[in-house]
Design a protein around this motif. Structure first.
Motif, PDB file in Angstrom:
ATOM      1  N   LEU A 172      -9.003 -13.479  23.724  1.00 57.50           N
ATOM      2  CA  LEU A 172     -10.262 -13.210  24.429  1.00 57.50           C
ATOM      3  C   LEU A 172     -11.429 -13.280  23.451  1.00 57.50           C
ATOM      4  O   LEU A 172     -12.466 -13.886  23.747  1.00 57.50           O
ATOM      5  N   HIS A 173     -11.278 -12.655  22.282  1.00 54.44           N
ATOM      6  CA  HIS A 173     -12.344 -12.736  21.283  1.00 54.44           C
ATOM      7  C   HIS A 173     -12.541 -14.177  20.827  1.00 54.44           C
ATOM      8  O   HIS A 173     -13.675 -14.608  20.575  1.00 54.44           O
ATOM      9  N   LEU A 174     -11.450 -14.902  20.732  1.00 54.81           N
ATOM     10  CA  LEU A 174     -11.552 -16.309  20.351  1.00 54.81           C
ATOM     11  C   LEU A 174     -12.277 -17.105  21.419  1.00 54.81           C
ATOM     12  O   LEU A 174     -13.118 -17.969  21.125  1.00 54.81           O
ATOM     13  N   ALA A 175     -11.982 -16.813  22.701  1.00 54.32           N
ATOM     14  CA  ALA A 175     -12.633 -17.519  23.808  1.00 54.32           C
ATOM     15  C   ALA A 175     -14.118 -17.192  23.887  1.00 54.32           C
ATOM     16  O   ALA A 175     -14.933 -18.056  24.238  1.00 54.32           O
ATOM     17  N   LEU A 176     -14.481 -15.955  23.551  1.00 47.88           N
ATOM     18  CA  LEU A 176     -15.890 -15.547  23.588  1.00 47.88           C
ATOM     19  C   LEU A 176     -16.639 -15.949  22.330  1.00 47.88           C
ATOM     20  O   LEU A 176     -17.866 -15.905  22.290  1.00 47.88           O
ATOM     21  N   GLY A 177     -15.901 -16.313  21.286  1.00 48.96           N
ATOM     22  CA  GLY A 177     -16.567 -16.679  20.045  1.00 48.96           C
ATOM     23  C   GLY A 177     -16.933 -15.507  19.176  1.00 48.96           C
ATOM     24  O   GLY A 177     -17.788 -15.624  18.302  1.00 48.96           O
ATOM     25  N   GLY A 178     -16.306 -14.349  19.385  1.00 48.91           N
ATOM     26  CA  GLY A 178     -16.621 -13.185  18.565  1.00 48.91           C
ATOM     27  C   GLY A 178     -16.402 -11.886  19.308  1.00 48.91           C
ATOM     28  O   GLY A 178     -15.522 -11.784  20.166  1.00 48.91           O
ATOM     29  N   ASP A 179     -17.236 -10.906  18.995  1.00 48.20           N
ATOM     30  CA  ASP A 179     -17.081  -9.589  19.597  1.00 48.20           C
ATOM     31  C   ASP A 179     -17.665  -9.560  21.004  1.00 48.20           C
ATOM     32  O   ASP A 179     -18.019 -10.591  21.578  1.00 48.20           O
ATOM     33  N   PHE A 180     -17.794  -8.364  21.544  1.00 47.12           N
ATOM     34  CA  PHE A 180     -18.228  -8.231  22.936  1.00 47.12           C
ATOM     35  C   PHE A 180     -19.739  -8.082  23.098  1.00 47.12           C
ATOM     36  O   PHE A 180     -20.211  -7.902  24.212  1.00 47.12           O
ATOM     37  N   ARG A 181     -20.498  -8.128  22.007  1.00 53.99           N
ATOM     38  CA  ARG A 181     -21.921  -7.879  22.177  1.00 53.99           C
ATOM     39  C   ARG A 181     -22.821  -8.832  21.407  1.00 53.99           C
ATOM     40  O   ARG A 181     -23.842  -9.283  21.927  1.00 53.99           O
ATOM     41  N   THR A 182     -22.481  -9.139  20.174  1.00 51.42           N
ATOM     42  CA  THR A 182     -23.398  -9.880  19.306  1.00 51.42           C
ATOM     43  C   THR A 182     -23.704 -11.258  19.880  1.00 51.42           C
ATOM     44  O   THR A 182     -22.813 -12.088  20.018  1.00 51.42           O
ATOM     45  N   GLU A 183     -24.954 -11.495  20.232  1.00 51.37           N
ATOM     46  CA  GLU A 183     -25.328 -12.770  20.832  1.00 51.37           C
ATOM     47  C   GLU A 183     -25.726 -13.793  19.780  1.00 51.37           C
ATOM     48  O   GLU A 183     -25.695 -14.988  20.027  1.00 51.37           O
ATOM     49  N   ASP A 184     -26.127 -13.330  18.585  1.00 52.95           N
ATOM     50  CA  ASP A 184     -26.519 -14.272  17.550  1.00 52.95           C
ATOM     51  C   ASP A 184     -25.273 -14.907  16.987  1.00 52.95           C
ATOM     52  O   ASP A 184     -24.206 -14.307  16.965  1.00 52.95           O
ATOM     53  N   SER A 185     -25.396 -16.138  16.508  1.00 51.76           N
ATOM     54  CA  SER A 185     -24.247 -16.854  15.956  1.00 51.76           C
ATOM     55  C   SER A 185     -23.738 -16.141  14.710  1.00 51.76           C
ATOM     56  O   SER A 185     -24.528 -15.624  13.912  1.00 51.76           O
ATOM     57  N   ALA A 186     -22.438 -16.154  14.566  1.00 51.02           N
ATOM     58  CA  ALA A 186     -21.834 -15.594  13.362  1.00 51.02           C
ATOM     59  C   ALA A 186     -22.230 -16.431  12.162  1.00 51.02           C
ATOM     60  O   ALA A 186     -22.408 -17.630  12.247  1.00 51.02           O
ATOM     61  N   LYS A 187     -22.369 -15.783  11.030  1.00 53.84           N
ATOM     62  CA  LYS A 187     -22.811 -16.489   9.827  1.00 53.84           C
ATOM     63  C   LYS A 187     -21.631 -16.763   8.922  1.00 53.84           C
ATOM     64  O   LYS A 187     -20.635 -16.117   8.970  1.00 53.84           O
TER      65      LYS A 187
END
Length: 471
Positions: free
Chosen positions: A456-471
């Protein structure tokens, strides 16, 4: 004279521009971006749970050793190191591409010596030396070179997004492998418990047979089960070692199969929070990379269309050719020239126009690819959200099943050992089979829940809140 030459040049330039500009405008303009329309809310998301959303998805699993394994994989994984090198390679190529808008300067030198005979007369000798500096520069009137530079920038941004995706994928793979290793350890321990219980049953059967002379079939059943349990134990050891090797390779270690994990799987203390922003899926690295590819193909399509317009190039040079080396740097021998050229392809068999059309179609294809990738992303999120709810419910029922199966196994074993009328080895074996299967299913289900949450985290691209792209 110079003024007439300049006027004639500009007149020719205007005529050629007018002719080719009309021709280039007949092509469909590419699209530089595409607006994604995520759902207002995920259909399969949980309801009524407005708990605090975790900042980092690894912290959801409350396992510091899992976090340490992921950190080690990030530092030592060879595939990730290769991806980082490829990203740096792309950066150097992007910088190299910027040179297309800069002057090209060339310094050259030459030297020659010749001698010729003239019969009985004295032979003649000659020397020639040259030093030349030339420069050329394409004037980016139509911003074609700027389009190519912007396309290169978008390509670099796409590569960075893919590298971020590689890091996220590696973190997920390491975390899942850690859970698999723990589950394999638990299954190995369960295999030992099962073997021990079958050996106890066999001892009871053998004791009853010696004491009464009856129950030879029970002894045969017991020996069969012990042999099967020992075989299962060997298979569990092999599965545990293979899980360890998988984790070791991810962490950049030699796959010796010697890694060991804890005896308890991480515990998901919180469910998936309600109201997860659907727009989070847009930060997925594959979607971010696809968006950059849309922009890159649009800019290259623009550049292809502008190839149909005249090309303006300024050239200049200076140097000298002397017969005496001492005069090579003498300014009085210097010759210089400056020129401007205007070139326009009149006929190339349709090459430029077809390349321009192909680049527009490539832009359309990339947009369609982006839409398909987005649909797959939505499906992955919806599927993992739905599975999360279902697996949590299944675990509740399975825990009840395990509890009851254990009670039945203990009761049947006690009755058989005490010789209570009506109890036989078949009841004990059936109760043990149910108990073993239930406990094995619980191990697998709990691991499956963890694997699904990581997905699920992989499908969302990260955690459940952070909208900014991961660095």
């Amino acid at each position: 004279m110079q003024w007439n030459f300049a006027k004639a040049t500009w007149a020719l330039f205007i005529c050629m521009t007018g002719f080719t500009a009309c021709h280039s405008l007949q092509f469909e303009a590419p699209e530089e971006s595409y607006a994604l329309s995520p759902p207002a809310a995920w259909k399969a998301s949980a309801k009524g749970n407005q708990g605090k959303i975790s900042q980092g998805w690894l912290s959801d699993f409350h396992d510091p050793r899992m976090k340490a394994v992921v950190d080690r994989a990030m530092a030592q994984n060879q595939d990730l190191a290769a991806a980082a090198a490829r990203m740096q390679e792309a950066e150097y190529l992007r910088i190299a591409g910027k040179s297309r808008g800069l002057p090209n300067v060339l310094l050259s030198s030459s030297g020659a010596y010749s001698m010729s005979g003239n019969g009985p007369a004295e032979s003649s000798e000659s020397e020639r030396y040259g030093l030349n500096l030339s420069a050329s520069w394409e004037v980016d009137v139509w911003k074609r070179l700027r389009d190519l530079n912007q396309a290169d920038d978008a390509d670099m941004a796409s590569v960075r997004a893919l590298y971020r995706g590689a890091r996220l994928s590696l973190a997920a793979s390491a975390a899942k492998s850690w859970c698999n290793l723990i589950a394999a350890e638990q299954q190995l321990n369960l295999s030992k418990v099962i073997l021990d219980s079958f050996e106890r049953n066999l001892r009871i059967s053998e004791r009853n047979y010696v004491g009464t002379g009856q129950g030879s079939l029970d002894v045969q059943f017991g020996r069969t089960n012990v042999a099967a349990a020992r075989r299962s134990l060997e298979a569990s050891i092999q599965a545990r070692d293979e899980a360890a090797r998988t984790l070791e390779v991810l962490c950049g270690d030699y796959p010796a199969g010697s890694s060991r994990a804890g005896s308890e799987l991480p515990v998901l203390k919180k469910g998936v929070p309600a109201g997860i922003p659907a727009g989070l899926v847009e930060r997925r690295p594959d979607l971010a990379a696809a968006r950059e590819r849309i922009f890159a193909t649009a800019k290259r399509a623009d550049a292809s269309r502008k190839n149909l317009l005249p090309n303006i190039r300024l050239t200049g040079g200076g140097g000298n050719t002397v017969s005496n080396f001492n005069n090579l740097l003498d300014p009085s021998y210097l010759a210089a020239s400056v020129a401007a050229s205007l070139a326009q392809t009149v006929y190339s068999g349709g090459e430029l126009s077809n390349v321009a059309r192909a680049s527009v179609e490539r832009n359309k294809a990339v947009i369609n690819d982006y839409c398909q990738t987005a649909l797959e992303a939505f499906r992955e999120v919806e599927s993992t959200l739905s599975a999360d709810t279902s697996l949590a419910s299944q675990e509740v029922f399975l825990m009840t099943e395990v509890e009851q199966a254990q009670l039945a196994e203990k009761q049947s074993t006690r009755d058989y050992a005490d010789g209570i009328e009506g109890s036989d080895i078949l009841d004990v074996l059936e109760a043990q089979r149910r108990d073993n299967n239930a406990r094995l299913s619980l191990i697998r289900l709990r691991n499956q829940r963890l694997q699904n949450r990581i997905d699920l985290h992989l499908a969302l691209g990260g955690d459940f809140r952070t909208e900014d792209s991961a660095k």
